[in-house]
Design a protein around this motif. Sequence first.
Motif, PDB file in Angstrom:
ATOM      1  N   GLY A  14       9.426  14.608 -24.482  1.00 39.48           N
ATOM      2  CA  GLY A  14      10.801  15.030 -24.282  1.00 39.48           C
ATOM      3  C   GLY A  14      11.743  13.846 -24.153  1.00 39.48           C
ATOM      4  N   SER A  15      13.011  14.158 -23.867  1.00 37.79           N
ATOM      5  CA  SER A  15      14.050  13.118 -23.891  1.00 37.79           C
ATOM      6  C   SER A  15      14.461  12.609 -22.522  1.00 37.79           C
ATOM      7  N   ARG A  16      13.946  13.237 -21.470  1.00 40.25           N
ATOM      8  CA  ARG A  16      14.369  12.834 -20.128  1.00 40.25           C
ATOM      9  C   ARG A  16      13.486  11.710 -19.590  1.00 40.25           C
ATOM     10  N   PRO A  17      13.968  10.937 -18.615  1.00 36.58           N
ATOM     11  CA  PRO A  17      13.206   9.767 -18.152  1.00 36.58           C
ATOM     12  C   PRO A  17      11.805  10.089 -17.642  1.00 36.58           C
ATOM     13  N   TRP A  18      11.599  11.306 -17.106  1.00 40.55           N
ATOM     14  CA  TRP A  18      10.288  11.655 -16.542  1.00 40.55           C
ATOM     15  C   TRP A  18       9.382  12.385 -17.547  1.00 40.55           C
ATOM     16  N   ASP A  19       9.836  12.551 -18.775  1.00 40.25           N
ATOM     17  CA  ASP A  19       9.021  13.186 -19.808  1.00 40.25           C
ATOM     18  C   ASP A  19       8.091  12.152 -20.440  1.00 40.25           C
ATOM     19  N   PRO A  20       6.771  12.360 -20.386  1.00 39.74           N
ATOM     20  CA  PRO A  20       5.840  11.361 -20.924  1.00 39.74           C
ATOM     21  C   PRO A  20       5.838  11.355 -22.453  1.00 39.74           C
ATOM     22  N   GLN A  21       5.650  10.160 -22.988  1.00 36.80           N
ATOM     23  CA  GLN A  21       5.563   9.972 -24.430  1.00 36.80           C
ATOM     24  C   GLN A  21       4.092   9.721 -24.789  1.00 36.80           C
ATOM     25  N   ILE A  22       3.502  10.640 -25.524  1.00 29.62           N
ATOM     26  CA  ILE A  22       2.085  10.557 -25.869  1.00 29.62           C
ATOM     27  C   ILE A  22       1.948   9.914 -27.244  1.00 29.62           C
ATOM     28  N   HIS A  23       1.228   8.787 -27.308  1.00 28.80           N
ATOM     29  CA  HIS A  23       1.136   8.021 -28.549  1.00 28.80           C
ATOM     30  C   HIS A  23      -0.109   8.333 -29.378  1.00 28.80           C
ATOM     31  N   SER A  24      -1.066   9.043 -28.775  1.00 28.56           N
ATOM     32  CA  SER A  24      -2.316   9.314 -29.487  1.00 28.56           C
ATOM     33  C   SER A  24      -2.975  10.552 -28.886  1.00 28.56           C
ATOM     34  N   ASN A  25      -3.694  11.304 -29.717  1.00 27.12           N
ATOM     35  CA  ASN A  25      -4.440  12.456 -29.216  1.00 27.12           C
ATOM     36  C   ASN A  25      -5.591  12.044 -28.300  1.00 27.12           C
ATOM     37  N   GLU A  26      -5.910  10.755 -28.292  1.00 32.13           N
ATOM     38  CA  GLU A  26      -6.936  10.262 -27.378  1.00 32.13           C
ATOM     39  C   GLU A  26      -6.531  10.502 -25.930  1.00 32.13           C
ATOM     40  N   PHE A  27      -5.237  10.657 -25.698  1.00 39.86           N
ATOM     41  CA  PHE A  27      -4.748  10.965 -24.346  1.00 39.86           C
ATOM     42  C   PHE A  27      -5.472  12.171 -23.771  1.00 39.86           C
ATOM     43  N   TRP A  28      -5.596  13.229 -24.591  1.00 38.46           N
ATOM     44  CA  TRP A  28      -6.203  14.459 -24.099  1.00 38.46           C
ATOM     45  C   TRP A  28      -7.700  14.286 -23.871  1.00 38.46           C
ATOM     46  N   ASP A  49       3.290   6.569 -22.285  1.00 39.29           N
ATOM     47  CA  ASP A  49       4.310   5.874 -21.507  1.00 39.29           C
ATOM     48  C   ASP A  49       5.235   6.898 -20.875  1.00 39.29           C
ATOM     49  N   VAL A  50       5.963   6.468 -19.891  1.00 38.62           N
ATOM     50  CA  VAL A  50       7.013   7.297 -19.298  1.00 38.62           C
ATOM     51  C   VAL A  50       8.029   6.347 -18.680  1.00 38.62           C
ATOM     52  N   GLU A  51       9.285   6.628 -18.867  1.00 39.63           N
ATOM     53  CA  GLU A  51      10.333   5.736 -18.376  1.00 39.63           C
ATOM     54  C   GLU A  51      10.418   5.747 -16.855  1.00 39.63           C
ATOM     55  N   ASP A  52      10.412   6.931 -16.245  1.00 42.67           N
ATOM     56  CA  ASP A  52      10.510   7.058 -14.788  1.00 42.67           C
ATOM     57  C   ASP A  52       9.192   7.620 -14.264  1.00 42.67           C
ATOM     58  N   MET A  53       8.231   6.729 -14.053  1.00 43.43           N
ATOM     59  CA  MET A  53       6.900   7.164 -13.667  1.00 43.43           C
ATOM     60  C   MET A  53       6.868   7.778 -12.267  1.00 43.43           C
ATOM     61  N   ALA A  54       7.638   7.226 -11.350  1.00 44.62           N
ATOM     62  CA  ALA A  54       7.644   7.768  -9.989  1.00 44.62           C
ATOM     63  C   ALA A  54       8.099   9.226  -9.992  1.00 44.62           C
ATOM     64  N   GLU A  55       9.133   9.516 -10.756  1.00 44.37           N
ATOM     65  CA  GLU A  55       9.626  10.897 -10.808  1.00 44.37           C
ATOM     66  C   GLU A  55       8.653  11.798 -11.569  1.00 44.37           C
ATOM     67  N   PHE A  56       7.999  11.267 -12.590  1.00 47.75           N
ATOM     68  CA  PHE A  56       6.961  12.025 -13.291  1.00 47.75           C
ATOM     69  C   PHE A  56       5.890  12.475 -12.315  1.00 47.75           C
ATOM     70  N   PHE A  57       5.381  11.550 -11.499  1.00 50.39           N
ATOM     71  CA  PHE A  57       4.333  11.913 -10.553  1.00 50.39           C
ATOM     72  C   PHE A  57       4.864  12.797  -9.428  1.00 50.39           C
ATOM     73  N   ASN A  58       6.106  12.618  -9.043  1.00 47.70           N
ATOM     74  CA  ASN A  58       6.711  13.516  -8.059  1.00 47.70           C
ATOM     75  C   ASN A  58       6.667  14.951  -8.578  1.00 47.70           C
TER      76      ASN A  58
END
Length: 364
Positions: A14-28, A49-58
């Motif tokens: 997604g486009s928000r800072p806490w939305d993770p960016q998945i670069h490979s299906n290996e993630f799953w 990656d994720v821009e705002d990791m603290a908020e992602f984990f929150n």
Amino acid sequence: MEVLLKEADIVLNGSRPWDPQIHSNEFWTRLYGQGTLGLGEAYMDGIWDVEDMAEFFNKVLSSKVPEGIRATPNLIWQVVQARVLNMQNIARSRRVADMHYSETEAYKASLDARMTGSCGYWPDGVTNIDQAQEAKLDLVCRKIGVKPGQLVWDIGCGWGAFMGFAAEKYGARCVGVTVSPDQAAYGRERYKHLPIEFRVQDYREFGGKTDHVVSMGMFEHVGHKNYRAYFEKARSVIKDDGLFMMHTIGSQWSTETIEAWLEKYIFPGGVIPSIAQVGRAIDGLFTVIDLHNIGPHYDRTLCAWCENFERNWKKDRTPEEERFYRLWKYYLLCCAGGFRAKVLQVWQFVLSTRGVPDGYVTQR
């Protein structure tokens, strides 16, 4: 999983800072095969990656997302070991120094000017990490009522921040124990002009008598099989009119181990205690005369550490150095998210062997 993430207000790519960016299906594959250990290692390897990791984990930890990650073999084995073995006996306690506190340069890049490796205190008017740690150290001194010339034992003294502050500002004498030769060497050089002694030894090997005891960020390394021994040792050395200030991360659940990624990379053998576990461990040894929860202050502290680290750490990195850089960011910001979500707390206990005859004046 995507349904659970949506309920947590998280959108993959997604486009928000806490939305993770998945670069490979290996993630799953990593996530479902290894759980939270795989999640952390996938980040270290640049798979997401994720821009705002603290908020992602929150958002993750405040939701039902953790319920969608099944128990993995490595987690089951970790729990079995914690129940059967004493993962924090004297020999194993050295692992913490080898795996965690030997990263002196990373701590120098992250921490405050005093190298204080535990939660800061951010009352009104405090605007930066140096001020927050000074405020915390002063709070601790006030809580135990340090007087000039008194001897204070620091269990898990780290790089000596508390001892240096107590000696400089309150005229205390201090002796601290650490299992890290690196920490002791740093502290001995920095505070060689003060009445401070660093000992490289396990807390169970300490002897003598002291006016007060402090311990900050140490109890998380003690292990559930050693909680009682830890408090018995403190009780055996503290004078009858002394106070013991214990500062620890805390959990609302009683557990025997820690999250798998943190156990492997940051806190080997670590356990986050509950109020119930502390209560059982001090039964008949100490009276609780004050309990202060400063958990929200650790979110701000960890984010400040991460800002320092990103500003001070080397910019040109080899692939191995890049992996460590991502490890350190993940450590700081996933923990910040845990405190923001209130699944982690920070407790400061003030303990007395027989109460305070004239009454205790609460310090904040």
